[in-house]
Design a protein around this motif. Structure first.
Motif, PDB file in Angstrom:
ATOM      1  N   ARG A 195       1.166  -1.187  -0.346  1.00 38.33           N
ATOM      2  CA  ARG A 195       0.099  -0.157   0.382  1.00 38.33           C
ATOM      3  C   ARG A 195       0.988   1.036  -0.045  1.00 38.33           C
ATOM      4  O   ARG A 195       0.733   2.144  -0.877  1.00 38.33           O
ATOM      5  CB  ARG A 195      -0.967  -0.040   1.457  1.00 38.33           C
ATOM      6  CG  ARG A 195      -2.133  -0.712   1.093  1.00 38.33           C
ATOM      7  CD  ARG A 195      -2.782  -0.286   2.006  1.00 38.33           C
ATOM      8  NE  ARG A 195      -2.674  -0.717   3.873  1.00 38.33           N
ATOM      9  CZ  ARG A 195      -2.924  -1.703   4.189  1.00 38.33           C
ATOM     10  NH1 ARG A 195      -3.211  -2.779   3.311  1.00 38.33           N
ATOM     11  NH2 ARG A 195      -2.198  -2.662   5.200  1.00 38.33           N
ATOM     12  N   LYS A 196       2.115   1.491   0.674  1.00 33.20           N
ATOM     13  CA  LYS A 196       2.244   2.553   1.119  1.00 33.20           C
ATOM     14  C   LYS A 196       3.453   2.390  -0.631  1.00 33.20           C
ATOM     15  O   LYS A 196       3.770   3.623  -0.856  1.00 33.20           O
ATOM     16  CB  LYS A 196       3.333   2.029   1.975  1.00 33.20           C
ATOM     17  CG  LYS A 196       3.453   2.070   3.270  1.00 33.20           C
ATOM     18  CD  LYS A 196       4.262   2.261   4.306  1.00 33.20           C
ATOM     19  CE  LYS A 196       3.355   1.957   5.387  1.00 33.20           C
ATOM     20  NZ  LYS A 196       4.454   1.619   7.412  1.00 33.20           N
ATOM     21  N   ALA A 197       4.195   1.378  -0.639  1.00 31.19           N
ATOM     22  CA  ALA A 197       4.954   1.246  -2.227  1.00 31.19           C
ATOM     23  C   ALA A 197       3.876   1.838  -3.190  1.00 31.19           C
ATOM     24  O   ALA A 197       4.366   2.781  -4.185  1.00 31.19           O
ATOM     25  CB  ALA A 197       5.367  -0.006  -2.283  1.00 31.19           C
ATOM     26  N   GLN A 198       2.600   1.724  -3.424  1.00 34.06           N
ATOM     27  CA  GLN A 198       1.368   1.987  -4.467  1.00 34.06           C
ATOM     28  C   GLN A 198       1.448   3.351  -4.094  1.00 34.06           C
ATOM     29  O   GLN A 198       1.270   4.128  -6.020  1.00 34.06           O
ATOM     30  CB  GLN A 198       0.543   1.211  -4.530  1.00 34.06           C
ATOM     31  CG  GLN A 198      -0.442   1.373  -5.296  1.00 34.06           C
ATOM     32  CD  GLN A 198      -1.918   1.125  -5.272  1.00 34.06           C
ATOM     33  OE1 GLN A 198      -2.443   0.760  -3.699  1.00 34.06           O
ATOM     34  NE2 GLN A 198      -2.434   0.496  -6.480  1.00 34.06           N
ATOM     35  N   THR A 199       1.711   4.229  -3.051  1.00 38.32           N
ATOM     36  CA  THR A 199       1.364   5.325  -2.945  1.00 38.32           C
ATOM     37  C   THR A 199       2.323   6.169  -3.502  1.00 38.32           C
ATOM     38  O   THR A 199       2.079   7.122  -4.527  1.00 38.32           O
ATOM     39  CB  THR A 199       1.202   6.190  -1.308  1.00 38.32           C
ATOM     40  OG1 THR A 199       0.014   5.170  -1.149  1.00 38.32           O
ATOM     41  CG2 THR A 199       1.061   7.794  -1.517  1.00 38.32           C
ATOM     42  N   THR A 200       3.534   5.931  -3.135  1.00 40.34           N
ATOM     43  CA  THR A 200       4.243   6.439  -4.569  1.00 40.34           C
ATOM     44  C   THR A 200       4.653   6.521  -5.615  1.00 40.34           C
ATOM     45  O   THR A 200       5.291   7.107  -6.500  1.00 40.34           O
ATOM     46  CB  THR A 200       6.115   6.140  -3.579  1.00 40.34           C
ATOM     47  OG1 THR A 200       6.087   6.158  -2.000  1.00 40.34           O
ATOM     48  CG2 THR A 200       7.447   6.218  -4.134  1.00 40.34           C
ATOM     49  N   LEU A 262      10.231  -4.812  -5.726  1.00 39.87           N
ATOM     50  CA  LEU A 262      10.875  -3.448  -5.472  1.00 39.87           C
ATOM     51  C   LEU A 262      10.807  -2.261  -5.366  1.00 39.87           C
ATOM     52  O   LEU A 262      10.671  -2.146  -6.543  1.00 39.87           O
ATOM     53  CB  LEU A 262      11.565  -4.403  -5.986  1.00 39.87           C
ATOM     54  CG  LEU A 262      12.861  -5.203  -5.878  1.00 39.87           C
ATOM     55  CD1 LEU A 262      11.704  -6.489  -5.619  1.00 39.87           C
ATOM     56  CD2 LEU A 262      13.960  -5.818  -6.545  1.00 39.87           C
ATOM     57  N   PRO A 263      10.877  -1.430  -4.633  1.00 42.75           N
ATOM     58  CA  PRO A 263      10.478  -0.165  -5.147  1.00 42.75           C
ATOM     59  C   PRO A 263      11.037   0.525  -5.820  1.00 42.75           C
ATOM     60  O   PRO A 263      13.141   0.300  -5.038  1.00 42.75           O
ATOM     61  CB  PRO A 263       9.789   0.321  -3.250  1.00 42.75           C
ATOM     62  CG  PRO A 263       9.783  -0.126  -2.826  1.00 42.75           C
ATOM     63  CD  PRO A 263      10.532  -1.274  -3.181  1.00 42.75           C
ATOM     64  N   ASP A 264      11.372   1.904  -6.680  1.00 42.47           N
ATOM     65  CA  ASP A 264      12.519   2.482  -7.108  1.00 42.47           C
ATOM     66  C   ASP A 264      12.842   1.489  -7.825  1.00 42.47           C
ATOM     67  O   ASP A 264      14.610   1.549  -8.078  1.00 42.47           O
ATOM     68  CB  ASP A 264      13.396   3.881  -6.184  1.00 42.47           C
ATOM     69  CG  ASP A 264      14.249   4.877  -7.442  1.00 42.47           C
ATOM     70  OD1 ASP A 264      13.698   4.654  -7.732  1.00 42.47           O
ATOM     71  OD2 ASP A 264      15.403   4.620  -6.436  1.00 42.47           O
ATOM     72  N   GLY A 310      -2.437   3.956 -12.057  1.00 45.48           N
ATOM     73  CA  GLY A 310      -3.358   3.608 -11.833  1.00 45.48           C
ATOM     74  C   GLY A 310      -4.585   2.002 -11.531  1.00 45.48           C
ATOM     75  O   GLY A 310      -5.540   2.133 -10.779  1.00 45.48           O
ATOM     76  N   GLU A 311      -3.106   1.046 -11.362  1.00 49.66           N
ATOM     77  CA  GLU A 311      -4.464  -0.259 -11.445  1.00 49.66           C
ATOM     78  C   GLU A 311      -3.930  -0.620  -9.457  1.00 49.66           C
ATOM     79  O   GLU A 311      -3.582  -0.254  -9.649  1.00 49.66           O
ATOM     80  CB  GLU A 311      -3.212  -1.020 -12.046  1.00 49.66           C
ATOM     81  CG  GLU A 311      -1.753  -0.964 -11.275  1.00 49.66           C
ATOM     82  CD  GLU A 311      -1.288  -2.883 -12.757  1.00 49.66           C
ATOM     83  OE1 GLU A 311      -1.640  -3.155 -13.087  1.00 49.66           O
ATOM     84  OE2 GLU A 311      -0.311  -2.473 -12.508  1.00 49.66           O
TER      85      GLU A 311
END
Length: 348
Positions: A195-200, A262-264, A310-311
């Motif tokens: 959830r946090k990663a999606q926000t970014t 894996l963010p970023d 958007g997904e």
């Protein structure tokens, strides 16, 4: 009422444990700590809802797969951890009450000391013998110092108790977010991280996911036993944890499926990491601890996908899952990205 080993005599607890292990073997359920906790509670008869749920599954011949086992634990057993939270809350409430009493006492003592010193000052103005005034003043100061020392000791004791509670809460939170078998993050921690990663990622930062599944794991378990299978799963988790960065999250997704978020990280970089993981596992030598026997090699299939603005997170993981099964259909022991998946699905 919740039932624990401490509430039962040894023989009774042993009989329940034996019945639980035999039932798990009959249902082909891996003897993990979480699964055992579910079936121990079932035979202890302390949870009617759990008993009804399991009886219903058995009556309908539903297999106890990894997802059902996890759901049973999270729905009926894990909430018992809330008792720890309740106990901690009560201890905190008690500590706060004690601290409030300490402060009230300190304020009252301070007022008494000020009044006593004012009385001494008044006597000085009335011509009382200075020696007597000095003795009286010294006595009041000594009493104030003694009271302050007692208060300080009381506060120090409560501070130590507070440190114990804080440590207990930290450990409980860590256990609540960790898969007991692999030591990786569990589904709860995974969902929060996603959830946090999606926000970014909604602001354009890349976010990629890899999902891996052990090839022919059921056959491996059938041949060598679930204990060795658990050892293999822990090895997979170790490799996954070592190959991703500190800011990434590796988690157990379910059964023998592991996931890394894996963010970023764009698709190409995530694919490269997935390949490192695949190679490291394929090259690993697995030895049976009890005999030293070297077991057949294990391979994994991996699907890789990147978040699309958007997904939903569910869409992302489903696409990753389809890529994973394309890898399995293509011969296993390989990495497939969403780009290959798109081409395969377009081709029909």
């Amino acid at each position: 009422m919740d039932t624990s080993l401490d509430d039962l005599d040894h023989d009774y607890a042993a009989s329940i444990a034996d019945r639980a292990m035999r039932a798990m073997a009959e249902q082909r359920i891996p003897p993990t700590p979480t699964n055992f906790a579910v079936w121990f509670q079932y035979f202890a008869g302390s949870h009617d809802d759990l008993r009804n749920a399991i009886d219903l599954l058995i009556d309908h011949n539903r297999p106890f797969d990894a997802r059902i086992n996890q759901d049973l634990f999270e729905t009926y057993v894990a909430p018992q951890v809330s008792a720890v939270v309740v106990d901690t809350s009560e201890r905190l409430h008690e500590l706060m009450g004690t601290a409030k009493d300490f402060l009230a006492t300190a304020i009252a003592d301070n007022h008494s000391q000020i009044q006593a010193i004012s009385d001494v000052a008044g006597q000085g103005q009335a011509g009382v013998d200075p020696k007597a005034l000095v003795a009286q003043l010294m006595n009041e100061l000594a009493r104030a110092a003694s009271r302050a020392t007692r208060l300080e000791a009381g506060f120090a004791e409560k501070t130590r108790e507070l440190d114990v509670i804080r440590d207990s809460l930290s450990k409980s939170e860590q256990r609540a977010r960790t898969d007991t078998l692999t030591g990786l993050a569990n589904r709860r921690a995974l969902d929060e991280f996603l959830r946090k990663a999606q926000t970014t990622a909604e602001w354009g930062e890349p976010l990629s996911v890899l999902l891996l599944d052990i090839d022919h794991f059921k056959t491996f378990n059938d041949n060598f036993g679930h204990g060795v299978g658990d050892q293999v799963l822990r090895l997979m988790a170790k490799v996954l944890r070592e190959k991703v960065r500190e800011q990434d999250l590796s988690a157990r997704y379910g059964g023998e499926e592991l996931i890394a978020v894996l963010p970023d990280t764009d698709l190409a970089a995530c694919t490269e990491i997935a390949e490192r993981i695949r190679r490291a596992i394929a090259e690993a030598k697995i030895t049976r601890r009890s005999t030293g026997e070297v077991l057949p090699g294990i391979t994994v299939s991996i699907g890789v996908a990147r978040y699309r603005v958007g997904e939903t997170v569910t869409d992302l993981i489903e696409r990753c899952d389809r890529a994973l099964y394309l890898a399995k259909g293509g011969g296993r022991n390989r990495v497939v990205t969403e780009n290959e998946l798109d081409r395969a699905e377009a081709a029909g």
